[in-house]
Scaffold this motif. Structure first.
Motif, PDB file in Angstrom:
ATOM      1  N   SER A 514     -54.785   5.039  -2.744  1.00  0.00           N
ATOM      2  CA  SER A 514     -55.136   5.085  -1.340  1.00  0.00           C
ATOM      3  C   SER A 514     -54.812   4.029  -0.325  1.00  0.00           C
ATOM      4  O   SER A 514     -54.699   4.422   0.771  1.00  0.00           O
ATOM      5  CB  SER A 514     -56.819   5.414  -1.312  1.00  0.00           C
ATOM      6  OG  SER A 514     -57.329   4.201  -1.691  1.00  0.00           O
ATOM      7  N   ASP A 515     -54.519   2.733  -0.884  1.00  0.00           N
ATOM      8  CA  ASP A 515     -54.052   1.815  -0.182  1.00  0.00           C
ATOM      9  C   ASP A 515     -52.524   1.934   0.060  1.00  0.00           C
ATOM     10  O   ASP A 515     -52.260   1.906   1.388  1.00  0.00           O
ATOM     11  CB  ASP A 515     -54.147   0.350  -0.959  1.00  0.00           C
ATOM     12  CG  ASP A 515     -55.692   0.053  -1.156  1.00  0.00           C
ATOM     13  OD1 ASP A 515     -56.545   0.113  -0.042  1.00  0.00           O
ATOM     14  OD2 ASP A 515     -56.237  -0.210  -2.243  1.00  0.00           O
ATOM     15  N   TRP A 516     -51.942   2.497  -0.835  1.00  0.00           N
ATOM     16  CA  TRP A 516     -50.264   2.672  -0.540  1.00  0.00           C
ATOM     17  C   TRP A 516     -50.111   3.848   0.424  1.00  0.00           C
ATOM     18  O   TRP A 516     -49.222   3.842   1.466  1.00  0.00           O
ATOM     19  CB  TRP A 516     -49.671   2.967  -1.787  1.00  0.00           C
ATOM     20  CG  TRP A 516     -49.563   1.952  -2.880  1.00  0.00           C
ATOM     21  CD1 TRP A 516     -50.424   1.344  -3.659  1.00  0.00           C
ATOM     22  CD2 TRP A 516     -48.781   0.556  -2.347  1.00  0.00           C
ATOM     23  NE1 TRP A 516     -49.827   0.338  -4.208  1.00  0.00           N
ATOM     24  CE2 TRP A 516     -48.923  -0.211  -3.627  1.00  0.00           C
ATOM     25  CE3 TRP A 516     -47.865   0.355  -1.387  1.00  0.00           C
ATOM     26  CZ2 TRP A 516     -48.522  -1.546  -3.719  1.00  0.00           C
ATOM     27  CZ3 TRP A 516     -47.047  -0.920  -1.597  1.00  0.00           C
ATOM     28  CH2 TRP A 516     -47.259  -1.541  -2.453  1.00  0.00           C
ATOM     29  N   ASP A 517     -51.142   4.842   0.440  1.00  0.00           N
ATOM     30  CA  ASP A 517     -51.062   6.306   1.220  1.00  0.00           C
ATOM     31  C   ASP A 517     -51.346   5.585   2.799  1.00  0.00           C
ATOM     32  O   ASP A 517     -50.651   6.055   3.611  1.00  0.00           O
ATOM     33  CB  ASP A 517     -52.107   7.229   0.797  1.00  0.00           C
ATOM     34  CG  ASP A 517     -51.965   8.433   1.927  1.00  0.00           C
ATOM     35  OD1 ASP A 517     -50.839   9.073   1.594  1.00  0.00           O
ATOM     36  OD2 ASP A 517     -53.138   8.790   2.321  1.00  0.00           O
ATOM     37  N   LYS A 518     -52.242   4.670   2.785  1.00  0.00           N
ATOM     38  CA  LYS A 518     -52.571   4.155   4.174  1.00  0.00           C
ATOM     39  C   LYS A 518     -51.546   3.353   4.834  1.00  0.00           C
ATOM     40  O   LYS A 518     -51.208   3.551   5.898  1.00  0.00           O
ATOM     41  CB  LYS A 518     -53.945   3.469   4.220  1.00  0.00           C
ATOM     42  CG  LYS A 518     -55.245   4.206   3.872  1.00  0.00           C
ATOM     43  CD  LYS A 518     -56.514   3.425   3.723  1.00  0.00           C
ATOM     44  CE  LYS A 518     -57.687   4.159   3.635  1.00  0.00           C
ATOM     45  NZ  LYS A 518     -58.816   3.157   3.040  1.00  0.00           N
ATOM     46  N   LEU A 519     -50.711   2.816   3.913  1.00  0.00           N
ATOM     47  CA  LEU A 519     -49.612   1.668   4.197  1.00  0.00           C
ATOM     48  C   LEU A 519     -48.455   2.575   4.950  1.00  0.00           C
ATOM     49  O   LEU A 519     -47.931   2.277   5.876  1.00  0.00           O
ATOM     50  CB  LEU A 519     -48.895   1.202   2.978  1.00  0.00           C
ATOM     51  CG  LEU A 519     -48.028   0.065   3.212  1.00  0.00           C
ATOM     52  CD1 LEU A 519     -48.368  -1.052   4.359  1.00  0.00           C
ATOM     53  CD2 LEU A 519     -47.414  -0.831   2.102  1.00  0.00           C
ATOM     54  N   ILE A 520     -48.251   3.855   4.021  1.00  0.00           N
ATOM     55  CA  ILE A 520     -47.259   4.699   4.681  1.00  0.00           C
ATOM     56  C   ILE A 520     -47.529   5.280   6.195  1.00  0.00           C
ATOM     57  O   ILE A 520     -46.494   5.062   7.046  1.00  0.00           O
ATOM     58  CB  ILE A 520     -47.152   5.980   3.782  1.00  0.00           C
ATOM     59  CG1 ILE A 520     -46.391   5.440   2.525  1.00  0.00           C
ATOM     60  CG2 ILE A 520     -46.143   7.224   4.270  1.00  0.00           C
ATOM     61  CD1 ILE A 520     -46.431   6.526   1.456  1.00  0.00           C
TER      62      ILE A 520
END
Length: 581
Positions: A514-520
């Motif tokens: 979820s952190d990487w998705d938010k980073l995108i």
């Protein structure tokens, strides 16, 4: 030059044309930007027109029905390669001899039709790639357990510190002072031919060019890694030899495998377990990995057996058994945590043996399902390692792998790959709506400089060995050797320095999916953060920023853990045409 010779040259050169080559420009078209993972410098491959391609392969299919014609086609390939300016004369002749027997046998035994070959060479507008027809693995009828979103561990909870090495690419012929620019696909070598228009020299520790590394740089990295330990364990995802793929032998490949394996063991010590995986450059010809149905001298037994011998002090006997069979294995790292090392060459379109049969080679994915189900039953967590990232695999293999990750999202808590030489990641989303992130594959940067990069390695911090541990990656660090500084004083011991720590660089609380998705999403709204990612993607050595179409295409790649599927790229704010990827 005959049409069969032309087509033979194109197909024979394909394994070289689709090697990874990281471009460093934001001015590329979307198609070329994505092809940065599949190009090899030094080869001037030109697209055929669709009608001509189909005529050529119709003739070639007929010609290869005869063993005599097959020999004639093979002899003509070298001449065709030269006339088409695919490479210089020496490379053309040597690559023809190296690939000839295996490639023609695979082509003869395949069910390759003209439209299928042309879909590969020209693109999907010229046919469907049906030699890699759709297929499905079978999942157990056991219902998927309810998903509990991960939460950060309590402060002070144990962590595991994991060293990650990939894409070493040691060049035995590297020579300081040799031409850093040359006509061949690989430079900085004793026999490199400099172009008339430019003259740069190879540095002592490495070079910003299409060059691999001298052994002293590899050893220096391992010495530095030993000093900065201790390590709980090591993941090592392959690609030992250099990119001189036109002039390699089995003896040379095995020698380099043995030397690097023993150096890792020597420097990291007998108490550190290393979990390796097989890269696409380990074999010769490059990318040639026959599935287990191929027996005798053309099988991969010569490679897998040596791997089993060299890695026996790291892996249990059952792991060595499947390694000898198909280049993959599983092993328990700690109670409650298991590693699965996949042979990703069985998913690679560059592996021409898959033209014969690409349906779950070696039954590897079905085997993976069995391992994951057994781990789910026992409450184990699983890390998956491999060389080629799943988003770059054949469509059906990639689709099935994506399906497996969805089913076992609570069991698979880490995916670790290399191959692109760049610092990247690939997202996996819930197949029901492609919105909820269920996994992330980490693509770590290479040890080698190829092309125009600093040498580097990765450290992962993983939720540790305690009851109810998530075993997820909590953070990671990337270390580099700044070649500009190192080569300025080659007599001094070079300094490997921290390039960045992920949570600090991107302001993330953890590195959950979820952190990487938010980073995108942050990349979309804050270009400054994205340009930082672009800089770090190239290990701190990039020539210009990535804007507009370049940025959109990169974001698409990050969201595409499944090949040829852009549903996730078209959701939310990220709107794009399907032609971009």
């Amino acid at each position: 030059m005959t049409l069969p010779a032309l087509s033979g040259a194109l197909m024979l050169m394909l394994p070289l044309l689709v090697s990874c080559y990281p471009a460093q420009t934001s001015s590329l078209t979307p198609k070329l930007l994505l092809m940065e993972h599949f190009d090899l410098p030094g080869f001037n491959f030109k697209n055929l027109t669709c009608p001509m391609c189909k005529v050529i392969f119709t003739i070639l299919d007929i010609a290869l029905l005869s063993d005599t014609n097959a020999e004639r086609v093979a002899r003509a390939v070298g001449e065709a390669c030269i006339r088409l300016h695919l490479a210089d004369e020496q490379v053309c002749h040597e690559i023809t001899e190296l690939f000839r027997d295996d490639f023609i046998l695979a082509l003869q035994e395949s069910l390759l039709w003209p439209t299928e070959a042309c879909a590969l060479l020209v693109g999907p507008s010229c046919g469907k790639f049906d030699i890699f027809a759709p297929w499905n693995i079978t999942l157990p009828k056991v219902p998927k357990p309810p998903v509990t979103p991960p939460s950060p561990p309590k402060p002070g909870s144990p962590q595991n510190r994991v060293l990650f090495l990939t894409d070493i690419h040691w060049d035995q012929e590297y020579e300081t002072g040799s031409p850093a620019d040359c006509k061949q696909p690989l430079c900085c070598r004793k026999d490199s031919s400099p172009p008339s228009w430019r003259r740069r020299e190879a540095g002592y520790w490495g070079t910003y060019s299409k060059c691999d590394l001298p052994l002293r740089t590899v050893e220096n990295l391992l010495e530095n890694a030993a000093r900065t330990g201790p390590w709980d364990w090591v993941y090592w995802t392959g690609d030992i030899p250099a990119h001189n793929v036109w002039s390699q032998s089995r003896k040379q490949q095995l020698s380099e495998l043995t030397i690097i394996s023993r150096l890792i063991h020597k420097h990291l010590g007998p108490n550190v377990t290393v979990y390796p995986s097989v890269g696409n450059h380990e074999s010769t010809p490059v990318n040639s990995f026959p599935p287990p149905f191929v027996h005798g001298n053309r099988s991969s037994a010569w490679l897998y057996n040596t791997m089993a011998e060299e890695w026996a002090h790291w892996l249990p006997e059952q792991a060595l058994k499947t390694l000898r069979y198909g280049g993959f294995y599983t092993a328990e790292i700690q109670p409650g945590l298991r590693v699965v090392s996949l042979n990703m060459n069985f998913c690679a379109r560059e592996n021409f043996w898959l033209m014969v049969n690409s349906t779950d080679p070696a039954n590897q994915l079905q085997w993976l399902v069995q391992i994951l189900q057994a781990s789910e039953d026992k409450g184990e967590k699983v890390h998956i390692i491999g060389h080629i990232p799943p988003g770059l695999c054949l469509s059906s293999w990639s689709w099935n792998y994506y399906h497996i990750v969805n089913r076992y999202e609570s069991t698979i808590t880490g995916q670790f790959f290399g191959h692109t030489h760049l610092d990247e990641f690939e997202m996996f989303y819930d197949e029901t709506n492609m919105n909820r992130p269920v996994g992330v594959a980490f693509l770590a940067p290479s040890v080698t400089t190829y092309v125009d990069l600093n040498p580097g390695y990765r450290i992962y911090y993983v939720d540790g060995n305690y009851q109810s541990s998530s075993r997820l990656v909590l953070d990671h660090e990337t270390y580099i050797l700044n070649l500009t500084k190192a080569n300025h004083g080659p007599e001094e011991n070079p300094s490997w320095t921290l390039l960045y720590r992920a949570t600090e660089a991107y302001g993330l609380p953890s590195l959950f999916p979820s952190d990487w998705d938010k980073l995108i999403q942050t990349f979309l709204s804050d270009d400054q953060v994205f340009q930082k990612f672009w800089y770090l993607r190239y290990k701190g050595h990039v020539s210009e920023p990535c804007k507009e179409t370049c940025k959109t295409t990169v974001l698409c790649f990050l969201k595409s853990g499944r090949y040829d599927d852009l549903e996730q790229c078209e959701s939310g704010k990220l709107k794009m045409r399907k032609t971009l990827c």
